[in-house]
Scaffold this motif. Structure first.
Motif, PDB file in Angstrom:
ATOM      1  N   SER A 250      38.021  33.725  36.517  1.00  0.00           N
ATOM      2  CA  SER A 250      39.416  34.112  36.686  1.00  0.00           C
ATOM      3  C   SER A 250      39.593  35.624  36.711  1.00  0.00           C
ATOM      4  O   SER A 250      40.626  36.120  37.152  1.00  0.00           O
ATOM      5  N   THR A 251      38.613  36.369  36.196  1.00  0.00           N
ATOM      6  CA  THR A 251      38.724  37.823  36.179  1.00  0.00           C
ATOM      7  C   THR A 251      38.096  38.455  37.411  1.00  0.00           C
ATOM      8  O   THR A 251      38.205  39.655  37.603  1.00  0.00           O
ATOM      9  N   ARG A 252      37.438  37.677  38.205  1.00  0.00           N
ATOM     10  CA  ARG A 252      36.816  38.222  39.411  1.00  0.00           C
ATOM     11  C   ARG A 252      37.876  38.527  40.467  1.00  0.00           C
ATOM     12  O   ARG A 252      38.875  37.816  40.576  1.00  0.00           O
ATOM     13  N   PRO A 253      37.651  39.550  41.292  1.00  0.00           N
ATOM     14  CA  PRO A 253      38.523  39.760  42.450  1.00  0.00           C
ATOM     15  C   PRO A 253      38.491  38.529  43.363  1.00  0.00           C
ATOM     16  O   PRO A 253      37.437  37.929  43.567  1.00  0.00           O
ATOM     17  N   ARG A 254      39.637  38.153  43.899  1.00  0.00           N
ATOM     18  CA  ARG A 254      39.749  36.952  44.730  1.00  0.00           C
ATOM     19  C   ARG A 254      39.495  37.268  46.194  1.00  0.00           C
ATOM     20  O   ARG A 254      39.948  38.290  46.707  1.00  0.00           O
ATOM     21  N   ALA A 255      38.797  36.364  46.857  1.00  0.00           N
ATOM     22  CA  ALA A 255      38.532  36.482  48.293  1.00  0.00           C
ATOM     23  C   ALA A 255      39.080  35.253  49.006  1.00  0.00           C
ATOM     24  O   ALA A 255      38.889  34.124  48.548  1.00  0.00           O
ATOM     25  N   VAL A 256      39.761  35.485  50.106  1.00  0.00           N
ATOM     26  CA  VAL A 256      40.241  34.404  50.965  1.00  0.00           C
ATOM     27  C   VAL A 256      39.535  34.524  52.308  1.00  0.00           C
ATOM     28  O   VAL A 256      39.433  35.610  52.884  1.00  0.00           O
ATOM     29  N   VAL A 257      39.027  33.404  52.802  1.00  0.00           N
ATOM     30  CA  VAL A 257      38.336  33.359  54.089  1.00  0.00           C
ATOM     31  C   VAL A 257      39.256  32.703  55.111  1.00  0.00           C
ATOM     32  O   VAL A 257      39.794  31.613  54.862  1.00  0.00           O
ATOM     33  N   VAL A 258      39.441  33.367  56.243  1.00  0.00           N
ATOM     34  CA  VAL A 258      40.264  32.827  57.330  1.00  0.00           C
ATOM     35  C   VAL A 258      39.387  32.689  58.565  1.00  0.00           C
ATOM     36  O   VAL A 258      38.849  33.682  59.075  1.00  0.00           O
ATOM     37  N   VAL A 259      39.230  31.468  59.024  1.00  0.00           N
ATOM     38  CA  VAL A 259      38.403  31.182  60.198  1.00  0.00           C
ATOM     39  C   VAL A 259      39.319  30.730  61.325  1.00  0.00           C
ATOM     40  O   VAL A 259      40.083  29.782  61.167  1.00  0.00           O
TER      41      VAL A 259
ATOM     42  N   GLU B 192      35.499  35.909  43.782  1.00  0.00           N
ATOM     43  CA  GLU B 192      35.830  34.507  43.556  1.00  0.00           C
ATOM     44  C   GLU B 192      36.497  33.944  44.813  1.00  0.00           C
ATOM     45  O   GLU B 192      37.629  34.308  45.132  1.00  0.00           O
ATOM     46  N   PRO B 193      35.783  33.086  45.581  1.00  0.00           N
ATOM     47  CA  PRO B 193      36.404  32.511  46.784  1.00  0.00           C
ATOM     48  C   PRO B 193      37.572  31.611  46.386  1.00  0.00           C
ATOM     49  O   PRO B 193      37.400  30.641  45.656  1.00  0.00           O
ATOM     50  N   ALA B 194      38.765  31.956  46.842  1.00  0.00           N
ATOM     51  CA  ALA B 194      39.953  31.177  46.492  1.00  0.00           C
ATOM     52  C   ALA B 194      40.138  29.997  47.441  1.00  0.00           C
ATOM     53  O   ALA B 194      40.500  28.900  47.018  1.00  0.00           O
ATOM     54  N   ARG B 195      39.880  30.229  48.722  1.00  0.00           N
ATOM     55  CA  ARG B 195      40.035  29.148  49.695  1.00  0.00           C
ATOM     56  C   ARG B 195      39.444  29.578  51.036  1.00  0.00           C
ATOM     57  O   ARG B 195      39.289  30.764  51.312  1.00  0.00           O
TER      58      ARG B 195
ATOM     59  N   ALA C  29      45.332  38.590  48.522  1.00  0.00           N
ATOM     60  CA  ALA C  29      44.093  38.525  47.750  1.00  0.00           C
ATOM     61  C   ALA C  29      43.448  39.914  47.696  1.00  0.00           C
ATOM     62  O   ALA C  29      43.928  40.866  48.316  1.00  0.00           O
ATOM     63  N   ASP C  30      42.349  40.022  46.954  1.00  0.00           N
ATOM     64  CA  ASP C  30      41.635  41.297  46.873  1.00  0.00           C
ATOM     65  C   ASP C  30      40.797  41.544  48.121  1.00  0.00           C
ATOM     66  O   ASP C  30      40.577  42.693  48.523  1.00  0.00           O
TER      67      ASP C  30
ATOM     68  N   GLU D 240      32.317  47.254  43.606  1.00  0.00           N
ATOM     69  CA  GLU D 240      32.007  48.030  42.398  1.00  0.00           C
ATOM     70  C   GLU D 240      32.735  47.453  41.189  1.00  0.00           C
ATOM     71  O   GLU D 240      32.234  47.530  40.064  1.00  0.00           O
ATOM     72  N   ARG D 241      33.899  46.883  41.416  1.00  0.00           N
ATOM     73  CA  ARG D 241      34.679  46.297  40.321  1.00  0.00           C
ATOM     74  C   ARG D 241      34.059  45.017  39.799  1.00  0.00           C
ATOM     75  O   ARG D 241      34.402  44.559  38.699  1.00  0.00           O
TER      76      ARG D 241
END
Length: 203
Positions: A3-12, A40-43, A64-65, A185-186
């Motif tokens: 939950s503390t990781r930066p979130r990543a969203v993938v859009v294809v 952290e992959p969110a979706r 997202a981040d 880096e974060r």
């Protein structure tokens, strides 16, 4: 910890993926890579080429981040990913003259091989050399440039070509880009955290 990781969203993007005519290989790859690098992959969202739908998905993803996008970078009018990323982010588009020269060089070679006038390719060259004002090119896949930018939301946006082999070839360049490098880096433990972890292991 996740939950503390930066979130990543993938859009294809791609009509053929939405219709089930081809399996998505880019989404799982990008999500796995995001996780491997501490995000952290969110979706993973697969969306067609309809501008309104794609823009809505991108606008949400930019909260997202990191937003990792694949597809829609070709020279034709229905390849609108770059334009819609810029619109969703609220940034202007500019023609990158240096990038235009790079793409022109490739396109002239293709035109010569196909025995077609370069004029047939020129509008597509200018289109593909048009980028969000804050974006940087991370290399070409054919005539399609991969791009990275930091959106006004703070999101690190990576725009990659749809063909999986080309996407994977440009991915290391995306990782080396400033917006993504600063985000990653974060995700790395501080030296103090490393020291504490080392003490626990010794104990």
């Amino acid at each position: 910890m996740s939950s503390t990781r930066p979130r990543a969203v993938v859009v294809v993007t791609g009509r053929e993926l939405v219709r089930g005519e081809r399996a998505d290989r880019n989404g799982p790859f990008l999500a796995a890579e995001a996780l491997r690098h501490g995000l952290e992959p969110a979706r993973i969202t697969i969306v067609g080429d309809a501008p309104a739908e794609l823009e809505a998905v991108l606008r949400e993803a930019l909260e997202a981040d990191a937003c990792l996008v694949s597809g829609g970078l070709g020279p034709t009018h229905d390849d609108r990913t770059v334009e819609l990323v810029a619109r969703a982010a609220g940034v202007e588009l500019v023609v990158d003259e240096e990038l235009e020269r790079e793409i022109e060089e490739v396109s002239r070679t293709v035109a010569e091989r196909l025995r077609r006038p370069y004029g047939d390719f020129a509008p597509g060259v200018t289109k593909q050399a048009t980028r969000p004002v804050s974006a940087v090119s991370i290399g070409l896949a054919g005539t399609a440039p991969g791009l990275v930018l930091r959106a006004p939301t703070g999101c690190a946006v990576v725009i990659l070509p749809g063909p999986p082999r080309e996407l994977r070839r440009l991915w290391p360049n995306a990782l080396a880009s400033e917006p993504l490098r600063e985000l990653l880096e974060r995700t790395r433990p501080s030296r103090r955290e490393d020291d504490v972890r080392g003490v626990k292991q010794i104990a």
